[in-house]
Design a protein around this motif. Structure first.
Motif, mmCIF file in Angstrom:
data_model
loop_
_atom_site.group_PDB
_atom_site.id
_atom_site.type_symbol
_atom_site.label_atom_id
_atom_site.label_comp_id
_atom_site.label_asym_id
_atom_site.label_seq_id
_atom_site.Cartn_x
_atom_site.Cartn_y
_atom_site.Cartn_z
ATOM 1 N N GLY A 14 61.101 31.106 45.029
ATOM 2 C CA GLY A 14 61.500 30.920 43.631
ATOM 3 C C GLY A 14 61.592 32.256 42.915
ATOM 4 N N ASP A 38 65.011 32.020 47.486
ATOM 5 C CA ASP A 38 65.338 31.007 46.463
ATOM 6 C C ASP A 38 66.604 30.289 46.877
ATOM 7 O OD1 ASP A 38 65.953 29.749 43.793
ATOM 8 O OD2 ASP A 38 64.369 31.089 43.104
ATOM 9 N N ALA A 90 57.898 28.739 44.217
ATOM 10 C CA ALA A 90 59.002 27.809 43.947
ATOM 11 C C ALA A 90 58.445 26.458 43.508
ATOM 12 C CB ALA A 90 59.863 27.629 45.194
HETATM 13 P P1 NAD Z 1 61.683 28.311 36.961
HETATM 14 O O1 NAD Z 1 62.292 26.959 36.938
HETATM 15 O O2 NAD Z 1 62.256 29.383 36.118
HETATM 16 O O3 NAD Z 1 61.577 28.878 38.446
HETATM 17 C C1 NAD Z 1 61.422 28.070 39.567
HETATM 18 C C2 NAD Z 1 62.192 28.704 40.697
HETATM 19 O O4 NAD Z 1 61.981 27.899 41.879
HETATM 20 C C3 NAD Z 1 63.712 28.737 40.443
HETATM 21 O O5 NAD Z 1 64.227 30.013 40.712
HETATM 22 C C4 NAD Z 1 64.240 27.696 41.394
HETATM 23 O O6 NAD Z 1 65.572 27.941 41.853
HETATM 24 C C5 NAD Z 1 63.242 27.780 42.537
HETATM 25 N N1 NAD Z 1 63.262 26.582 43.378
HETATM 26 C C6 NAD Z 1 63.281 25.291 42.994
HETATM 27 N N2 NAD Z 1 63.361 24.490 44.062
HETATM 28 C C7 NAD Z 1 63.397 25.294 45.154
HETATM 29 C C8 NAD Z 1 63.490 25.061 46.544
HETATM 30 N N3 NAD Z 1 63.557 23.823 47.038
HETATM 31 N N4 NAD Z 1 63.484 26.127 47.378
HETATM 32 C C9 NAD Z 1 63.417 27.382 46.890
HETATM 33 N N5 NAD Z 1 63.357 27.667 45.587
HETATM 34 C C10 NAD Z 1 63.346 26.628 44.719
HETATM 35 O O7 NAD Z 1 60.147 28.050 36.521
HETATM 36 P P2 NAD Z 1 58.839 28.980 36.584
HETATM 37 O O8 NAD Z 1 58.063 28.708 35.377
HETATM 38 O O9 NAD Z 1 59.179 30.377 36.932
HETATM 39 O O10 NAD Z 1 58.064 28.276 37.800
HETATM 40 C C11 NAD Z 1 57.393 29.001 38.804
HETATM 41 C C12 NAD Z 1 56.179 28.211 39.263
HETATM 42 O O11 NAD Z 1 55.224 28.103 38.203
HETATM 43 C C13 NAD Z 1 56.473 26.767 39.692
HETATM 44 O O12 NAD Z 1 55.728 26.459 40.853
HETATM 45 C C14 NAD Z 1 55.973 25.944 38.532
HETATM 46 O O13 NAD Z 1 55.611 24.640 38.924
HETATM 47 C C15 NAD Z 1 54.796 26.760 38.075
HETATM 48 N N6 NAD Z 1 54.375 26.529 36.703
HETATM 49 C C16 NAD Z 1 55.214 26.742 35.662
HETATM 50 C C17 NAD Z 1 54.764 26.527 34.355
HETATM 51 C C18 NAD Z 1 55.611 26.793 33.142
HETATM 52 O O14 NAD Z 1 55.229 26.407 32.017
HETATM 53 N N7 NAD Z 1 56.732 27.461 33.244
HETATM 54 C C19 NAD Z 1 53.455 26.074 34.130
HETATM 55 C C20 NAD Z 1 52.630 25.847 35.233
HETATM 56 C C21 NAD Z 1 53.095 26.095 36.515
#
Ligand code: NAD
Length: 261
Positions: A14, A38, A90
């Motif tokens: 990701g 990604d 991710a």
């Molecule tokens: P984001 O949506 O910007 O990034 C997620 C990334 O994961 C994207 O680039 C997406 O293309 C990639 N992705 C999705 N499915 C995939 C797959 N099958 N294979 C490879 N890549 C894949 O969101 P983020 O906030 O940067 O999220 C990163 C992590 O943090 C995630 O695990 C999310 O659950 C966790 N998280 C986020 C938050 C928040 O508030 N943003 C809070 C708690 C946890």
């Protein structure tokens, strides 16, 4: 000055945007060789290109075992070595009331957030164990520390990821590979700021937590850096919340010590 990750090969799933991108940039600045993994091809390629020759984009769907094996081979072809660091970052979210959640959506979230992270630990962890050294950071969520309405599938995936992080820490730790978990709260990314509002507009949703604002991706990335680096050489199986204190409790306004009292 020496970087904290000089020469290490770090795979960040990701990594094309959000917290993964911030992690890729901060790890690169500390001297790591970066694999941005990604499904988002153009965004991922742009991140790798802007980091420079020490970064590589690999298209990866984390839920596909064959693609993980191909990524492992790509790293060997490029650097004649295997990964030293894995950040299982991710993730996807599928908000739905429990009665409205479709089975396919539940299973898709589990395949990506849980099975995907497990495949990464299994396939890249094997190479780290063979070297007797490595660090794995699993990005969980505050949804893996407490309950949240509307997040049946996501919560299930994150509680389970928290659980298998402990299993991995116990199995890999004796072989020189530390496994730890980071629990972000609300973070200013496409996932945490769906409508892409100015962060100051979102802070009203965070008034109930000790640090009453949304977090920035770099604040999570710097915690992952600590866990990935030798600064955390005695840290294995730890759970670090990067959530502004969100999950510490609920303020009780009629007792002393609440904000504004
Ligand atoms: P984001 O949506 O910007 O990034 C997620 C990334 O994961 C994207 O680039 C997406 O293309 C990639 N992705 C999705 N499915 C995939 C797959 N099958 N294979 C490879 N890549 C894949 O969101 P983020 O906030 O940067 O999220 C990163 C992590 O943090 C995630 O695990 C999310 O659950 C966790 N998280 C986020 C938050 C928040 O508030 N943003 C809070 C708690 C946890």
């Amino acid at each position: 000055m020496a970087g904290r990750l000089d020469g290490r090969i770090a795979v960040i799933t990701g990594g094309a945007r959000g917290q993964g991108e911030a992690t890729a940039r901060i790890f690169a600045a500390e001297g790591a060789r970066i694999v941005v993994a990604d499904m988002l091809e153009s965004e991922g390629q742009a991140v790798a290109a802007s980091i420079g020759e020490n970064a590589l984009f690999v298209k990866l769907d984390v839920s596909d075992e064959q693609q993980w094996l191909a990524l492992d081979r790509t790293i060997t072809d490029r650097w004649d070595a295997s990964a030293d660091i894995l950040v299982n970052n991710a993730g996807v979210v599928h908000p739905a009331a429990m009665l409205d959640l479709a089975r396919d959506d539940f299973e898709r979230v589990l395949r990506i957030n849980l099975i995907g992270a497990w495949l990464g630990m299994k396939i890249l962890g094997a190479g780290m164990i063979a070297k007797g050294k490595g660090s794995i950071v699993n990005i969980v969520s505050s949804s893996g520390l407490w309950g949240m309405n509307g997040l049946t599938a996501y919560s299930a995936s994150k509680w389970a990821l928290r659980g298998i992080t402990k299993t991995a820490a116990m199995e890999f730790g004796p072989k020189g590979v530390r496994v730890n978990a980071v629990f972000p709260g609300g973070i200013n990314t496409a996932m945490g700021n769906v409508t892409n509002e100015d962060a100051s507009e979102l802070n009203k949703y965070y008034v109930g937590q000790p640090i009453a604002r949304i977090g920035e991706p770099e604040e999570v990335a710097r915690t992952s850096l600590f866990l990935a680096s030798d600064d955390a050489s005695y840290v294995c199986g730890a759970e670090i919340a990067v959530d502004g204190g969100m999950t510490m409790g609920v303020y009780t306004p009629f007792l002393p010590g609440a904000p504004g009292a």
